[in-house]
Write an enzyme that holds these catalytic residues in place. Structure first.
Site, PDB file in Angstrom:
ATOM      1  N   CYS A   1       1.123  -1.327   0.066  1.00 22.70           N
ATOM      2  CA  CYS A   1      -0.134   0.384  -0.023  1.00 22.70           C
ATOM      3  C   CYS A   1       1.039   1.431   0.070  1.00 22.70           C
ATOM      4  O   CYS A   1       1.300   1.216   0.886  1.00 22.70           O
ATOM      5  CB  CYS A   1      -0.319  -0.029   1.163  1.00 22.70           C
TER       6      CYS A   1
ATOM      7  N   CYS B   1      -4.806   6.061  -4.167  1.00 22.76           N
ATOM      8  CA  CYS B   1      -4.047   4.284  -4.442  1.00 22.76           C
ATOM      9  C   CYS B   1      -2.812   5.107  -4.293  1.00 22.76           C
ATOM     10  O   CYS B   1      -2.256   5.428  -5.681  1.00 22.76           O
ATOM     11  CB  CYS B   1      -5.129   3.736  -4.830  1.00 22.76           C
TER      12      CYS B   1
HETATM   13  N1  LIG Z   1      -6.391  -2.645  -2.695  1.00 18.23           N
HETATM   14  C1  LIG Z   1      -4.870  -2.389  -2.672  1.00 18.23           C
HETATM   15  C2  LIG Z   1      -3.882  -2.597  -1.495  1.00 18.23           C
HETATM   16  C3  LIG Z   1      -4.360  -0.483  -1.369  1.00 18.23           C
HETATM   17  C4  LIG Z   1      -3.064   0.125  -1.869  1.00 18.23           C
HETATM   18  C5  LIG Z   1      -3.276   1.513  -1.783  1.00 18.23           C
HETATM   19  N2  LIG Z   1      -4.046   2.175  -1.158  1.00 18.23           N
HETATM   20  C6  LIG Z   1      -1.906   2.326  -2.381  1.00 18.23           C
HETATM   21  O1  LIG Z   1      -2.380   3.558  -1.811  1.00 18.23           O
HETATM   22  O2  LIG Z   1      -1.485   1.639  -2.530  1.00 18.23           O
HETATM   23  C7  LIG Z   1      -4.425  -3.988  -3.013  1.00 18.23           C
HETATM   24  O3  LIG Z   1      -5.716  -5.374  -2.907  1.00 18.23           O
HETATM   25  O4  LIG Z   1      -4.260  -4.364  -4.078  1.00 18.23           O
END
Ligand SMILES: N[C@@H](CCC[C@H](N)C(=O)O)C(=O)O
Length: 307
Positions: free
Chosen positions: A87, A236
């Site tokens: 993340c 993200c």
């Molecule tokens: N939902 C993603 C993991 C989290 C990603 C995050 N919010 C970021 O900032 O990179 C997954 O399941 O790969």
């Protein structure tokens, strides 16, 4: 009356991708997927896009092999309780937590993640803004590793769909999977509460995050995202890195070929990230990380949540 030891938590965010941070330094907590989902529930729990457990690498079976290179391991879970490899916003917030807790100082540090060890730089915060201005004092830079661009399989390239609309997409892996679609209008992605369709399914055996991207100007894009395991979020970090690499290749910019780094500004609904790719392929992300609250779980509630 609960006999459970008191459990503190913090709440933080990076470009409004928000997390519940649970310090469990010696790795005593057994956090089931159901418990994580209850904690991340925005109505019945603390609420967050994900949960970050802070644990000593030497105390976690998935991180022990990295303990000589990074003291702390980011055990990241999506809000539905599923485990994610990485993340990007979370790792900046993790670094901010370490700094606040006196477990790390401004400057350079390393953090272990399921995608490997990440090098971090916490800029000097003279004004106490926690890096709210990208690249400004207090911002946090993360070496996110190299992007992988898997070749299409026998079933062909990736297609993303929302309702009746379909777009070709770039398959980019930043430690976790992404499908990046360039669109004419971010509104066309519609309601991202439900996951967009992604084909062929075989390309993403463990599901994927999906980014929708529009151009804002030279080396400047904006995106929306549907995160695997969390739904639509305000940002993200790994997604912004995947978007940057997909945009650079689309624009004919490849630092490995030119020998020069390339940098993009990536706007997300919750703010702005600056992402660069170096000639050796390393992707670097700079953005803010903010701790907004600190508290303690109610012991009786925690008993029911942890089961
Ligand atoms: N939902 C993603 C993991 C989290 C990603 C995050 N919010 C970021 O900032 O990179 C997954 O399941 O790969």
């Amino acid at each position: 009356m609960s006999t459970r030891p008191r459990l503190p938590f913090l709440k933080g965010h990076g470009t409004e991708n928000d997390f519940v941070i649970v310090p469990d330094l010696d790795g005593h907590l057994d956090l089931s997927a159901a418990a994580v989902a209850r904690i991340c529930d925005r109505r019945a729990g603390v609420g967050g896009d994900g949960l970050i457990r802070v644990v000593r690498s030497s105390a976690h079976p998935e991180a022990r092999a990295m303990a000589d290179r990074a003291e702390w391991f980011m055990d990241y879970r999506n809000s539905d309780g599923s485990i994610a490899e990485m993340c990007g916003n979370g790792v900046r917030v993790f670094a901010r937590y370490l700094q606040r807790a006196g477990l790390a100082e401004e400057g350079d540090l390393t953090i272990a993640t399921r995608a490997g060890v990440r090098r971090i730089h916490i800029a000097k915060a003279a004004d106490g803004t926690d890096g709210a201005a990208v690249g400004g004092e207090g911002a946090i830079t993360v070496e996110m590793g190299k992007a992988l661009l898997p070749e299409p399989g026998p079933e062909g390239g990736i297609t993303v769909s929302v309702g009746e609309r379909n777009w070709p997409a770039h398959h980019v892996n930043m430690g976790n999977p992404h499908a990046v679609a360039f669109v004419d209008d971010l509104g066309h992605a519609g309601n991202l509460f439900t996951a967009p369709g992604v084909r062929p399914a075989a390309a993403y055996p463990h599901g994927t995050n999906v980014e929708f991207v529009v151009d804002r100007g030279p080396r400047h894009v904006a995106m929306r995202v549907h995160e695997r395991g969390s739904g639509e979020t305000r940002s993200c970090g790994t997604g912004a890195c995947a978007v940057m690499v997909a945009a650079a290749r689309r624009d004919g910019a490849d630092p490995a070929v030119t020998g020069r780094p390339v940098s993009y500004t990536v706007d997300v609904p919750g703010g702005r990230l600056v992402i660069s790719e170096r000639p050796d392929g390393t992707v670097e992300m700079t953005g803010p990380a903010v701790i907004v609250a600190e508290g303690e779980f109610d012991a009786a509630w925690l008993d029911t949540a942890l089961g």
